[in-house]
Write a protein that holds these residues in place. Structure first.
Motif, short mmCIF file in Angstrom:
data_model
loop_
_atom_site.label_atom_id
_atom_site.label_comp_id
_atom_site.label_asym_id
_atom_site.label_seq_id
_atom_site.Cartn_x
_atom_site.Cartn_y
_atom_site.Cartn_z
N THR A 121 0.85 -1.19 0.00
CA THR A 121 0.00 0.00 0.00
C THR A 121 0.89 1.23 0.00
O THR A 121 1.91 1.28 0.68
CB THR A 121 -0.91 0.00 1.25
OG1 THR A 121 -1.71 -1.17 1.21
CG2 THR A 121 -1.81 1.21 1.29
N VAL A 122 0.46 2.22 -0.77
CA VAL A 122 1.19 3.48 -0.87
C VAL A 122 0.32 4.58 -0.25
O VAL A 122 -0.90 4.58 -0.42
CB VAL A 122 1.49 3.81 -2.35
CG1 VAL A 122 2.15 5.16 -2.49
CG2 VAL A 122 2.35 2.73 -2.97
N ILE A 123 0.96 5.47 0.46
CA ILE A 123 0.27 6.65 0.99
C ILE A 123 0.72 7.83 0.15
O ILE A 123 1.92 8.14 0.10
CB ILE A 123 0.59 6.89 2.48
CG1 ILE A 123 0.30 5.63 3.29
CG2 ILE A 123 -0.19 8.08 3.01
CD1 ILE A 123 0.78 5.71 4.73
N ASN A 124 -0.25 8.49 -0.51
CA ASN A 124 0.15 9.61 -1.36
C ASN A 124 0.33 10.89 -0.55
O ASN A 124 0.14 10.89 0.68
CB ASN A 124 -0.84 9.78 -2.52
CG ASN A 124 -2.21 10.27 -2.08
OD1 ASN A 124 -2.41 10.71 -0.95
ND2 ASN A 124 -3.17 10.16 -2.99
N LYS A 125 0.68 11.98 -1.20
CA LYS A 125 0.95 13.25 -0.52
C LYS A 125 -0.24 13.77 0.24
O LYS A 125 -0.09 14.48 1.24
CB LYS A 125 1.41 14.30 -1.54
CG LYS A 125 2.78 14.05 -2.09
CD LYS A 125 3.18 15.12 -3.08
CE LYS A 125 4.53 14.81 -3.68
NZ LYS A 125 4.95 15.83 -4.64
N ALA A 126 -1.45 13.41 -0.21
CA ALA A 126 -2.68 13.85 0.47
C ALA A 126 -3.03 12.95 1.65
O ALA A 126 -4.01 13.19 2.34
CB ALA A 126 -3.83 13.88 -0.52
N LEU A 180 -3.77 9.70 1.40
CA LEU A 180 -4.71 8.68 1.01
C LEU A 180 -3.97 7.38 0.67
O LEU A 180 -2.88 7.41 0.12
CB LEU A 180 -5.52 9.14 -0.21
CG LEU A 180 -6.33 10.42 -0.01
CD1 LEU A 180 -6.97 10.86 -1.31
CD2 LEU A 180 -7.38 10.23 1.07
N PHE A 181 -4.62 6.26 1.00
CA PHE A 181 -4.04 4.94 0.74
C PHE A 181 -4.47 4.45 -0.64
O PHE A 181 -5.62 4.61 -1.02
CB PHE A 181 -4.51 3.92 1.78
CG PHE A 181 -4.07 4.22 3.17
CD1 PHE A 181 -2.83 3.80 3.61
CD2 PHE A 181 -4.89 4.90 4.05
CE1 PHE A 181 -2.41 4.05 4.90
CE2 PHE A 181 -4.47 5.17 5.35
CZ PHE A 181 -3.23 4.75 5.77
N PHE A 182 -3.57 3.82 -1.37
CA PHE A 182 -3.92 3.15 -2.61
C PHE A 182 -2.89 2.09 -2.91
O PHE A 182 -1.81 2.06 -2.32
CB PHE A 182 -4.07 4.16 -3.77
CG PHE A 182 -2.80 4.81 -4.19
CD1 PHE A 182 -2.05 4.34 -5.26
CD2 PHE A 182 -2.31 5.94 -3.51
CE1 PHE A 182 -0.88 4.95 -5.64
CE2 PHE A 182 -1.14 6.55 -3.90
CZ PHE A 182 -0.42 6.05 -4.96
N ASN A 183 -3.25 1.20 -3.84
CA ASN A 183 -2.30 0.18 -4.30
C ASN A 183 -2.64 -0.26 -5.69
O ASN A 183 -3.60 0.16 -6.28
CB ASN A 183 -2.18 -0.99 -3.34
CG ASN A 183 -3.45 -1.78 -3.16
OD1 ASN A 183 -4.45 -1.52 -3.78
ND2 ASN A 183 -3.41 -2.76 -2.30
#
Length: 105
Positions: free
Chosen positions: A95-100, A102-105
């Motif tokens: 999982t990646v946490i973006n600059k905002a 938010l979690f995504f993958n």
């Protein structure tokens, strides 16, 4: 980061959809988290172990029941146990946490 459960917003994964539906059914706001999804999955495993323990579960019977679970499909999330393996799941996702934030993958 590595996660041991799916992204709690990925409704396309059956266990996640069930988790979200359960949250909605009790009126919880849709504030999904990895921790609550992991707890939901853990509760499902516990209930399965109790069911397999019989009508009068004992500690030994519960342990035997849990250690007998093999490839239990909780909704595209599988768990297995044995007398020498108490880890349950082999699931790992990135999982990646973006600059905002938010979690995504």
């Amino acid at each position: 980061m590595a996660q041991v459960v799916p992204l709690p917003t990925k409704k396309g994964i059956p266990v996640v959809a069930e988790y979200q539906a359960a949250m909605a059914a009790v009126g919880a706001k849709p504030d999904y988290s990895f921790s609550s999804l992991e707890g939901f999955i853990s509760a499902k495993v516990l209930v399965e172990g109790l069911k397999r323990s019989g009508k009068a579960p004992t500690r030994a019977g519960f342990i035997r029941a849990m250690e007998g679970i093999r490839e239990l499909d909780l909704g595209d999330y599988f768990v297995s146990y044995s007398p020498t393996n108490h880890n349950g799941s082999k699931y790992v996702d990135i999982t990646v946490i973006n600059k905002a934030g938010l979690f995504f993958n």
